[in-house]
Scaffold this motif. Structure first.
Motif, mmCIF file in Angstrom:
data_model
loop_
_atom_site.group_PDB
_atom_site.id
_atom_site.type_symbol
_atom_site.label_atom_id
_atom_site.label_comp_id
_atom_site.label_asym_id
_atom_site.label_seq_id
_atom_site.Cartn_x
_atom_site.Cartn_y
_atom_site.Cartn_z
ATOM 1 N N ILE A 68 37.516 78.535 63.509
ATOM 2 C CA ILE A 68 38.114 77.328 62.945
ATOM 3 C C ILE A 68 39.007 77.714 61.767
ATOM 4 O O ILE A 68 38.572 78.448 60.874
ATOM 5 C CB ILE A 68 37.021 76.362 62.451
ATOM 6 C CG1 ILE A 68 36.150 75.893 63.612
ATOM 7 C CG2 ILE A 68 37.652 75.160 61.729
ATOM 8 C CD1 ILE A 68 34.936 75.090 63.173
ATOM 9 N N TYR A 91 34.674 80.591 58.234
ATOM 10 C CA TYR A 91 34.833 79.590 59.285
ATOM 11 C C TYR A 91 35.665 80.147 60.436
ATOM 12 O O TYR A 91 35.401 79.841 61.607
ATOM 13 C CB TYR A 91 35.491 78.327 58.718
ATOM 14 C CG TYR A 91 34.672 77.696 57.627
ATOM 15 C CD1 TYR A 91 33.517 76.985 57.921
ATOM 16 C CD2 TYR A 91 35.034 77.837 56.288
ATOM 17 C CE1 TYR A 91 32.745 76.420 56.917
ATOM 18 C CE2 TYR A 91 34.269 77.275 55.271
ATOM 19 C CZ TYR A 91 33.128 76.582 55.601
ATOM 20 O OH TYR A 91 32.365 76.035 54.601
ATOM 21 N N THR A 92 36.637 80.979 60.092
ATOM 22 C CA THR A 92 37.455 81.609 61.129
ATOM 23 C C THR A 92 36.689 82.726 61.824
ATOM 24 O O THR A 92 36.689 82.820 63.054
ATOM 25 C CB THR A 92 38.748 82.166 60.516
ATOM 26 O OG1 THR A 92 39.446 81.100 59.844
ATOM 27 C CG2 THR A 92 39.660 82.738 61.583
ATOM 28 N N PHE A 129 33.403 80.890 63.614
ATOM 29 C CA PHE A 129 33.597 79.788 64.553
ATOM 30 C C PHE A 129 34.994 79.720 65.151
ATOM 31 O O PHE A 129 35.232 78.925 66.061
ATOM 32 C CB PHE A 129 33.314 78.447 63.856
ATOM 33 C CG PHE A 129 31.950 78.343 63.250
ATOM 34 C CD1 PHE A 129 30.810 78.258 64.039
ATOM 35 C CD2 PHE A 129 31.793 78.337 61.874
ATOM 36 C CE1 PHE A 129 29.557 78.153 63.474
ATOM 37 C CE2 PHE A 129 30.548 78.239 61.289
ATOM 38 C CZ PHE A 129 29.416 78.155 62.095
ATOM 39 N N GLY A 182 34.454 68.291 53.753
ATOM 40 C CA GLY A 182 33.446 69.177 53.178
ATOM 41 C C GLY A 182 33.089 68.935 51.735
ATOM 42 O O GLY A 182 32.281 69.669 51.172
ATOM 43 N N SER A 242 38.502 83.676 56.349
ATOM 44 C CA SER A 242 37.382 82.827 55.940
ATOM 45 C C SER A 242 36.221 82.959 56.921
ATOM 46 O O SER A 242 36.404 83.311 58.095
ATOM 47 C CB SER A 242 37.808 81.360 55.882
ATOM 48 O OG SER A 242 37.860 80.801 57.179
ATOM 49 N N PRO A 295 40.596 77.011 58.276
ATOM 50 C CA PRO A 295 40.268 76.122 57.157
ATOM 51 C C PRO A 295 41.450 75.254 56.756
ATOM 52 O O PRO A 295 42.588 75.501 57.152
ATOM 53 C CB PRO A 295 39.874 77.096 56.042
ATOM 54 C CG PRO A 295 40.616 78.343 56.368
ATOM 55 C CD PRO A 295 40.657 78.417 57.867
#
Length: 417
Positions: free
Chosen positions: A57, A51-52, A55, A71, A49, A59
């Motif tokens: 992070i 986000y990974t 950042f 979200g 993702s 999910p």
């Protein structure tokens, strides 16, 4: 099949920016879908993702409804495409706000409408509208009104965490417990009566709880505007029209929950004069709502999402949620100490309720919630002091399988270690 005209070899191939955006969006969607289908189960959920990658992070795999803290919703492809196209042009924001408001009015049956920056923003602007009307001097004074008519009257049972939005709009909240008390506290200082629509779904309502229709009737009788917060009340779809028909003066609905529009949008609709006042308090004017601006792309996205929502077969959509929930409940059977049942909730769709015997599974509800959120995949659900509740309305096809596999493994193995 519609036949496409043969290309003219004498004309150079032209690709507009809009066409390029649409093509890339379609390609990205196709690749994403293919990757999801081919993904090896041994890889962590969402390992690729953005986000990974961006950042670091991981999910979440949501077993909840449309919740701001994780979200909100997943916007459909047609909404994302419309937002990408909206990015291609500049527009007069006053004209766009007015045009979007007209569409909201058509859909809801209200006199007028306005796109807000989420439901909290809608509450702030509703309060501001009731306090100031279209008076520019009063608009400039918010959130510190110097005049007497600034009270928001609420029955205590309708109070909730987000009603601080009314105070942020300049109102002073006045509480009443009973009907008699509430009527007695209506005075020349009362700017509006605030109503929480979700009380209609109360399982154990307190004695004397007034329903929205009761409070609308009181407001009409005493000439006081009634503002109904129905942020999370989709489904049912008639939430978009029912409170207007009831006689509410302003109604607030989230754009980023059931409608599947941008998370940062909301709908405010009702009386024409109050929507005009809310508009003057809203961005792009330099008033209390200036910091609650809604981008042109978000406004377009919301209206496209709203149009899409109206065309859905809602019974079929709800059955897809129910089918996933029933299947998950089946997968959580025959686990020693765990009780999981499929049930229909107050909104009319299915969910899974689970609890466990802590003598057999020696973990508290908070410990289970923390372990599932920190594990792989990261599961989030509605946790309470007796267990948890799973909803499937935000799940893509196949995610119920991943979630059930994780939950079953957890309660059979990890929770007993």
């Amino acid at each position: 099949m519609r036949m496409l005209p043969a290309p003219d070899p004498s004309r150079p191939l032209e690709l507009t920016r809009r066409g390029l955006v649409a093509a890339l969006s379609g390609l990205a969607s196709a690749l994403s879908a293919a990757a999801a289908k081919l993904q090896d189960p041994s890889f962590p959920f969402g390992h690729d993702s953005i986000y990974t990658r961006l950042f670091g992070i991981r999910p979440l795999l949501s077993c909840r409804a449309h919740t701001t803290v994780i979200g909100g919703s997943r916007m459909p492809e047609e909404v994302l495409r419309a937002m990408a196209e909206a990015n291609e042009y500049f527009v007069d924001m006053h004209e766009l706000n007015a045009a979007a408001g007209r569409r909201i009015a058509e859909v809801t049956g209200a006199e007028a409408g306005l796109v807000t920056a989420g439901s909290f923003s809608g509450m702030v602007l509703a309060a501001a509208a009731c306090l100031t009307g279209t008076d520019p001097e009063k608009i400039a004074q918010l959130p510190h009104p110097s005049w007497d008519k600034r009270e928001c009257l609420m029955q205590k049972a309708h109070r909730f965490g987000y009603d601080c939005a009314f105070r942020a709009g300049g109102a002073t909240i006045v509480e009443a417990e009973t009907r008699e008390e509430l009527v007695a506290r209506i005075s020349p200082r009362t700017a509006f009566i605030a109503v929480l629509a979700s009380v209609e779904r109360s399982k154990n309502p307190p004695p004397g709880l007034l329903m929205p229709a009761d409070l609308v009737a009181i407001g009409k009788q005493h000439g006081v505007p009634v503002v109904i917060d129905a942020a999370s009340e989709l489904p049912p779809v008639d939430t978009l029209t029912r409170y207007v028909k009831m006689g509410a003066d302003l109604v607030i609905v989230s754009g980023g929950k059931g409608i599947l529009g941008p998370q940062s949008t909301g709908l405010l609709f009702g009386r024409k004069d109050l929507i005009e006042a809310a508009t003057l308090n809203h961005s792009p004017y330099t008033a209390i709502g200036r910091g609650m601006k809604v981008g042109k792309e978000e406004i377009v996205g919301l209206i496209v999402a709203l149009n899409r929502y109206l065309k859905l077969d809602h019974e079929t959509v709800m059955e897809t949620w129910n089918r996933k929930a029933r299947w998950m409940a089946e997968q959580l059977q025959e686990i020693p100490g765990l009780r999981a049942e499929y049930r229909i909730n107050a909104y009319g769709f299915g969910e899974v309720r689970f609890e466990w015997d802590q003598k057999i599974i020696p973990l508290t509800p908070r410990q289970v919630q923390e372990r599932l959120k920190s594990g792989e995949p990261r599961i989030v659900y509605y946790e309470d002091d007796r267990g948890g509740t799973i909803q499937t309305r935000t799940m893509e096809d196949g995610e119920e399988i991943v979630a059930a596999r994780r939950l079953r493994r957890f309660f059979l193995e990890e929770a007993r270690a």
